[in-house]
Write a protein that holds these residues in place. Structure first.
Motif, PDB file in Angstrom:
ATOM      1  N   VAL A 185       6.911  13.410  -7.842  1.00  0.00           N
ATOM      2  CA  VAL A 185       7.544  13.319  -6.527  1.00  0.00           C
ATOM      3  C   VAL A 185       6.762  12.334  -5.675  1.00  0.00           C
ATOM      4  N   GLY A 186       7.473  11.733  -4.692  1.00  0.00           N
ATOM      5  CA  GLY A 186       6.814  10.828  -3.764  1.00  0.00           C
ATOM      6  C   GLY A 186       6.554   9.457  -4.353  1.00  0.00           C
ATOM      7  N   ARG A 187       5.839   8.635  -3.619  1.00  0.00           N
ATOM      8  CA  ARG A 187       5.467   7.272  -4.018  1.00  0.00           C
ATOM      9  C   ARG A 187       6.702   6.417  -4.315  1.00  0.00           C
ATOM     10  N   GLU A 188       7.804   6.666  -3.575  1.00  0.00           N
ATOM     11  CA  GLU A 188       9.039   5.922  -3.872  1.00  0.00           C
ATOM     12  C   GLU A 188       8.863   4.426  -3.642  1.00  0.00           C
ATOM     13  N   LYS A 189       8.187   4.054  -2.555  1.00  0.00           N
ATOM     14  CA  LYS A 189       8.009   2.639  -2.245  1.00  0.00           C
ATOM     15  C   LYS A 189       7.212   1.934  -3.337  1.00  0.00           C
ATOM     16  N   GLU A 190       6.084   2.515  -3.730  1.00  0.00           N
ATOM     17  CA  GLU A 190       5.258   1.905  -4.770  1.00  0.00           C
ATOM     18  C   GLU A 190       5.991   1.869  -6.108  1.00  0.00           C
ATOM     19  N   LEU A 191       6.719   2.950  -6.421  1.00  0.00           N
ATOM     20  CA  LEU A 191       7.444   3.005  -7.691  1.00  0.00           C
ATOM     21  C   LEU A 191       8.532   1.944  -7.756  1.00  0.00           C
ATOM     22  N   HIS A 236       2.410 -10.696 -14.822  1.00  0.00           N
ATOM     23  CA  HIS A 236       2.198 -10.078 -13.519  1.00  0.00           C
ATOM     24  C   HIS A 236       1.085  -9.040 -13.650  1.00  0.00           C
ATOM     25  N   MET A 237       0.305  -8.914 -12.624  1.00  0.00           N
ATOM     26  CA  MET A 237      -0.733  -7.880 -12.587  1.00  0.00           C
ATOM     27  C   MET A 237      -0.533  -7.012 -11.352  1.00  0.00           C
ATOM     28  N   VAL A 238      -0.559  -5.696 -11.568  1.00  0.00           N
ATOM     29  CA  VAL A 238      -0.412  -4.741 -10.477  1.00  0.00           C
ATOM     30  C   VAL A 238      -1.679  -3.915 -10.410  1.00  0.00           C
ATOM     31  N   LEU A 239      -2.295  -3.852  -9.248  1.00  0.00           N
ATOM     32  CA  LEU A 239      -3.502  -3.051  -9.046  1.00  0.00           C
ATOM     33  C   LEU A 239      -3.135  -1.805  -8.255  1.00  0.00           C
ATOM     34  N   ILE A 240      -3.335  -0.647  -8.859  1.00  0.00           N
ATOM     35  CA  ILE A 240      -3.101   0.634  -8.184  1.00  0.00           C
ATOM     36  C   ILE A 240      -4.461   1.181  -7.759  1.00  0.00           C
ATOM     37  N   GLU A 241      -4.650   1.311  -6.477  1.00  0.00           N
ATOM     38  CA  GLU A 241      -5.957   1.715  -5.965  1.00  0.00           C
ATOM     39  C   GLU A 241      -5.803   2.937  -5.074  1.00  0.00           C
ATOM     40  N   ALA A 242      -6.598   3.974  -5.361  1.00  0.00           N
ATOM     41  CA  ALA A 242      -6.564   5.189  -4.553  1.00  0.00           C
ATOM     42  C   ALA A 242      -7.747   6.064  -4.936  1.00  0.00           C
ATOM     43  N   HIS A 243      -8.001   7.078  -4.149  1.00  0.00           N
ATOM     44  CA  HIS A 243      -9.070   8.018  -4.449  1.00  0.00           C
ATOM     45  C   HIS A 243      -8.705   8.847  -5.680  1.00  0.00           C
ATOM     46  N   SER A 244      -9.714   9.481  -6.265  1.00  0.00           N
ATOM     47  CA  SER A 244      -9.504  10.326  -7.433  1.00  0.00           C
ATOM     48  C   SER A 244      -8.558  11.475  -7.097  1.00  0.00           C
ATOM     49  N   GLY A 245      -7.584  11.714  -7.988  1.00  0.00           N
ATOM     50  CA  GLY A 245      -6.657  12.826  -7.800  1.00  0.00           C
ATOM     51  C   GLY A 245      -5.434  12.496  -6.972  1.00  0.00           C
TER      52      GLY A 245
END
Length: 295
Positions: A210-216, A236-245
């Motif tokens: 669920v969620g993350r519709e924009k990024e998806l 293409h390269m996509v970097l997904i950056e976020a805190h653990s979990g």
């Protein structure tokens, strides 16, 4: 005579039963001295580089190299964790098993060499054997024999471990079960397992996203361009950056699955390559990209 007495007393003191993690590593290389100077030199340099790498990994995880030999099994390295002065809490999941995985992957990616590893954990004899003038420090016992047996197993996918390793590392790793085997020193059949990190085992399990519709949507759009474009495609390269979990892996898995389905609906084959960073890979430069390039 006094030296013999001293040696005898030291041998009694040094001999002990300890819980040791034992690892046998068999290299899939030919180690034949040909007499050709240039070929033999390349072989010696390769063996030296392999030994230096293994020693570096063992030093990082506080293990010991027991032997580096060529025998009837081929080129074999034997390493131990848990000898006197080198026993630690959570030794198997935090040191022994990560070291085995690091050595296995470094041999493949840095040296292009396949190997088979057998690892066990249990009570073994640790002490000196031999005579007064010629002797060596050894580890002996059923777990050591079992590690050698696992290394040589025809069903070895790369790394096989016994049930004691599985129990000790079950919170940090997941394990695939293999048919039990009969082994020297064990009255019953011995269950054996292939270790995998929990994230690696769960990678393709997508549930309740669920969620993350924009990024998806953004990631799917990039995948759509790659799938539908008939012209020469740009990378293409996509970097997904976020805190653990925060769901980085779930987002990546969901976008991969939707891109694969998109290609299938248009009868286009979509090859998706992935790699997962594992603990201890800091010795392997650019490890996250190297396996993808090799694939």
């Amino acid at each position: 005579e006094s030296q013999a007495k001293i040696y005898g007393r030291e041998s009694v003191v040094d001999a002990e039963i300890r819980s040791v993690y034992t690892m046998f590593i068999k290299l899939d290389i030919s180690c034949i001295i040909t007499g050709n100077t240039s070929k033999d030199k390349r072989l010696f340099l390769l063996l030296n580089d392999i030994m230096a790498m293994v020693l570096a990994v063992l030093d990082q995880y506080r293990g010991h190299l027991r032997q580096f030999i060529v025998d009837d099994k081929g080129v074999v390295l034997i390493a131990t964790f848990g000898l006197r002065g080198a026993s630690f809490p959570n030794m198997v999941p935090e040191k022994g098993l990560p070291a085995a995985i690091t050595i296995y992957e470094t041999l493949q990616m840095d040296f292009g060499i396949d190997c088979a590893i057998g690892a066990t954990y249990g009570k073994v004899f640790c002490g000196a054997v031999g005579g007064l003038r010629r002797h060596e420090y050894v580890v002996l016992g059923p777990p050591v024999n079992l590690a050698a047996r696992l290394m040589c197993s025809d069903n070895n996918p790369g790394i096989l471990v016994d049930d004691a390793v599985r129990q000790a590392a079950s919170e940090r790793f997941d394990f695939l079960s293999y048919p039990p085997i009969k082994a020297k020193g064990y009255s019953d059949l011995v269950p054996i397992f292939e270790p995998q990190s929990i994230i690696e085992r769960n990678w393709n399990k997508i549930e309740h996203f669920v969620g993350r519709e924009k990024e998806l949507r953004r990631m799917i759009q990039i995948g759509k361009q790659m799938v539908l474009t008939e012209k020469k495609k740009k990378a293409h390269m996509v970097l997904i950056e976020a805190h653990s979990g925060y769901g980085k892996s779930s987002l990546a898995m969901q976008s991969i699955e939707k891109t694969r389905r998109m290609g299938g609906s248009r009868k286009k084959k979509v090859n998706i390559l992935k790699n997962i960073c594992k603990e201890g890979e800091k010795l392997v430069p650019y490890s996250i990209f190297r396996q993808i390039v090799l694939d």
